[in-house]
Design a protein around this motif. Structure first.
Motif, PDB file in Angstrom:
ATOM      1  N   ARG A 102     -11.033  10.743  14.598  1.00 29.78           N
ATOM      2  CA  ARG A 102     -10.708  10.966  12.832  1.00 29.78           C
ATOM      3  C   ARG A 102      -9.919  11.426  11.585  1.00 29.78           C
ATOM      4  N   TRP A 103     -10.830  12.685  11.266  1.00 28.02           N
ATOM      5  CA  TRP A 103     -10.378  13.431  10.751  1.00 28.02           C
ATOM      6  C   TRP A 103      -8.920  14.710  11.162  1.00 28.02           C
ATOM      7  N   GLU A 104      -9.299  14.836  13.174  1.00 29.70           N
ATOM      8  CA  GLU A 104      -8.008  15.122  13.305  1.00 29.70           C
ATOM      9  C   GLU A 104      -6.685  14.684  13.000  1.00 29.70           C
ATOM     10  N   VAL A 105      -6.445  12.740  12.825  1.00 26.51           N
ATOM     11  CA  VAL A 105      -5.962  12.363  13.126  1.00 26.51           C
ATOM     12  C   VAL A 105      -5.160  12.408  10.844  1.00 26.51           C
ATOM     13  N   HIS A 106      -6.769  12.640  10.503  1.00 21.13           N
ATOM     14  CA  HIS A 106      -6.214  12.181   9.207  1.00 21.13           C
ATOM     15  C   HIS A 106      -5.959  13.319   8.689  1.00 21.13           C
ATOM     16  N   VAL A 107      -5.793  14.776   9.379  1.00 17.71           N
ATOM     17  CA  VAL A 107      -5.627  15.831   8.525  1.00 17.71           C
ATOM     18  C   VAL A 107      -4.085  16.114   9.159  1.00 17.71           C
ATOM     19  N   ARG A 108      -3.890  15.449  10.393  1.00 18.00           N
ATOM     20  CA  ARG A 108      -1.925  15.275  10.632  1.00 18.00           C
ATOM     21  C   ARG A 108      -0.765  14.595   9.993  1.00 18.00           C
ATOM     22  N   ILE A 109      -2.082  13.817   9.666  1.00 21.90           N
ATOM     23  CA  ILE A 109      -1.199  12.611   8.010  1.00 21.90           C
ATOM     24  C   ILE A 109      -0.794  13.527   7.451  1.00 21.90           C
ATOM     25  N   GLU A 110      -2.119  13.833   7.012  1.00 20.40           N
ATOM     26  CA  GLU A 110      -1.736  15.081   5.434  1.00 20.40           C
ATOM     27  C   GLU A 110      -0.313  16.328   5.971  1.00 20.40           C
ATOM     28  N   LYS A 129      -7.954   5.023   1.658  1.00 19.71           N
ATOM     29  CA  LYS A 129      -9.107   4.960   2.237  1.00 19.71           C
ATOM     30  C   LYS A 129      -9.229   5.116   3.271  1.00 19.71           C
ATOM     31  N   ASP A 130      -8.591   6.479   3.983  1.00 17.67           N
ATOM     32  CA  ASP A 130      -9.017   7.750   5.017  1.00 17.67           C
ATOM     33  C   ASP A 130      -9.846   8.567   4.924  1.00 17.67           C
ATOM     34  N   HIS A 131     -10.202   8.842   3.778  1.00 18.75           N
ATOM     35  CA  HIS A 131     -10.783   9.469   2.888  1.00 18.75           C
ATOM     36  C   HIS A 131     -12.499   8.956   3.373  1.00 18.75           C
ATOM     37  N   ALA A 132     -12.008   7.477   3.085  1.00 15.81           N
ATOM     38  CA  ALA A 132     -14.003   7.059   2.461  1.00 15.81           C
ATOM     39  C   ALA A 132     -14.091   6.460   3.921  1.00 15.81           C
ATOM     40  N   GLU A 133     -13.228   6.251   5.382  1.00 19.08           N
ATOM     41  CA  GLU A 133     -13.686   5.436   6.429  1.00 19.08           C
ATOM     42  C   GLU A 133     -14.209   7.152   6.953  1.00 19.08           C
ATOM     43  N   ALA A 134     -13.463   8.329   6.247  1.00 17.11           N
ATOM     44  CA  ALA A 134     -14.108   9.655   6.862  1.00 17.11           C
ATOM     45  C   ALA A 134     -15.421  10.177   6.686  1.00 17.11           C
ATOM     46  N   LEU A 135     -15.359  10.182   5.652  1.00 18.63           N
ATOM     47  CA  LEU A 135     -16.900  10.037   4.528  1.00 18.63           C
ATOM     48  C   LEU A 135     -18.060   9.274   6.325  1.00 18.63           C
ATOM     49  N   LEU A 181       4.297   3.292   5.041  1.00 16.10           N
ATOM     50  CA  LEU A 181       4.543   2.598   6.664  1.00 16.10           C
ATOM     51  C   LEU A 181       5.560   3.315   7.575  1.00 16.10           C
ATOM     52  N   GLU A 182       5.578   4.527   6.924  1.00 21.52           N
ATOM     53  CA  GLU A 182       5.888   5.367   8.177  1.00 21.52           C
ATOM     54  C   GLU A 182       4.275   6.095   9.265  1.00 21.52           C
ATOM     55  N   VAL A 183       3.620   6.003   7.913  1.00 19.14           N
ATOM     56  CA  VAL A 183       2.346   6.626   8.883  1.00 19.14           C
ATOM     57  C   VAL A 183       1.254   5.841   9.407  1.00 19.14           C
ATOM     58  N   GLN A 184       1.384   4.151   8.982  1.00 17.03           N
ATOM     59  CA  GLN A 184       1.178   3.002   9.907  1.00 17.03           C
ATOM     60  C   GLN A 184       1.768   2.977  10.798  1.00 17.03           C
ATOM     61  N   ASP A 185       2.974   3.296  10.993  1.00 17.70           N
ATOM     62  CA  ASP A 185       4.164   3.000  12.481  1.00 17.70           C
ATOM     63  C   ASP A 185       2.993   4.350  13.220  1.00 17.70           C
ATOM     64  N   MET A 209       0.785  -1.281  -0.115  1.00 17.59           N
ATOM     65  CA  MET A 209       0.316   0.346   0.327  1.00 17.59           C
ATOM     66  C   MET A 209       0.636   1.325   0.033  1.00 17.59           C
ATOM     67  N   ASP A 210       0.339   2.176  -0.853  1.00 16.73           N
ATOM     68  CA  ASP A 210       1.069   3.448  -0.775  1.00 16.73           C
ATOM     69  C   ASP A 210       0.411   4.877  -0.299  1.00 16.73           C
ATOM     70  N   ILE A 211       1.094   5.440   0.280  1.00 13.30           N
ATOM     71  CA  ILE A 211      -0.035   6.910   0.906  1.00 13.30           C
ATOM     72  C   ILE A 211      -0.824   6.901   0.305  1.00 13.30           C
ATOM     73  N   PHE A 212      -0.821   7.184  -0.763  1.00 10.02           N
ATOM     74  CA  PHE A 212      -2.206   8.470  -1.562  1.00 10.02           C
ATOM     75  C   PHE A 212      -3.313   6.747  -1.232  1.00 10.02           C
ATOM     76  N   GLN A 213      -2.732   5.334  -1.557  1.00 16.29           N
ATOM     77  CA  GLN A 213      -4.275   4.363  -1.281  1.00 16.29           C
ATOM     78  C   GLN A 213      -4.117   4.147   0.164  1.00 16.29           C
ATOM     79  N   LEU A 214      -3.298   4.943   0.968  1.00 11.58           N
ATOM     80  CA  LEU A 214      -4.103   4.792   2.547  1.00 11.58           C
ATOM     81  C   LEU A 214      -5.042   6.494   2.818  1.00 11.58           C
ATOM     82  N   LEU A 215      -4.627   7.095   2.218  1.00 11.66           N
ATOM     83  CA  LEU A 215      -5.160   8.094   2.085  1.00 11.66           C
ATOM     84  C   LEU A 215      -6.434   8.315   1.367  1.00 11.66           C
TER      85      LEU A 215
END
Length: 149
Positions: A40-48, A9-15, A133-137, A1-7
């Motif tokens: 969930r939204w705050e974590v997503h924003v921090r990741i991006e 997926k995160d978008h879909a979960e947030a919605l 991988l860094e984000v997953q960690d 999985m790359d960062i874009f797939q992860l994000l």
């Protein structure tokens, strides 16, 4: 999985989390759904903003898209802060929910149709996968910290 797939997926979960709250905003379940969405939204924003955007900000072609995303994150946070208490019959609540949903959908569309495809061409496959991988960690560490209290 790359960062874009992860994000994505995160978008879909947030919605999904926000939609679940909108369907049942009242009572204890509604409060819990709002908390799940907000956290969930705050974590997503921090990741991006802390993982992906710093890699793109220095590249002039990405600067406007990154700035647009950061501004949209701010609009969504503002919508969240202005959310009035639930009242099925209150136009203010319905208007606030509409603003929040529209802001989120606009952001997701821009990121997924413009920013992510262009950034995918900028980052190598290896960089993109390493970032995921860094984000997953980071997420595992966050979960451990939350579980520990």
């Amino acid at each position: 999985m790359d960062i874009f797939q992860l994000l994505r997926k995160d978008h879909a979960e947030a919605l999904r989390a926000l939609t679940a709250w909108v369907r049942g905003p009242e009572g204890k379940d509604g409060e819990q759904a709002w908390m799940r969405w907000s956290e969930r939204w705050e974590v997503h924003v921090r990741i991006e903003e802390n993982f992906l955007f710093p890699l793109l900000k220095g590249e002039p072609a990405f600067r406007p898209l990154v700035e647009q995303s950061v501004e949209a994150h701010g609009r969504i946070r503002s919508c969240m802060r202005r959310m009035p208490p639930y009242d099925r019959d209150a136009p203010a609540w319905a208007d606030a929910v509409t603003d929040l949903l529209e802001s989120l959908e606009t952001l997701l569309e821009m990121e997924e149709r413009k920013l992510f495809p262009e950034a995918r061409g900028f980052l190598s496959k290896e960089e993109s996968e390493a970032l995921a991988l860094e984000v997953q960690d980071f997420l595992r560490g966050l979960q451990s910290a939350l579980a520990a209290g």
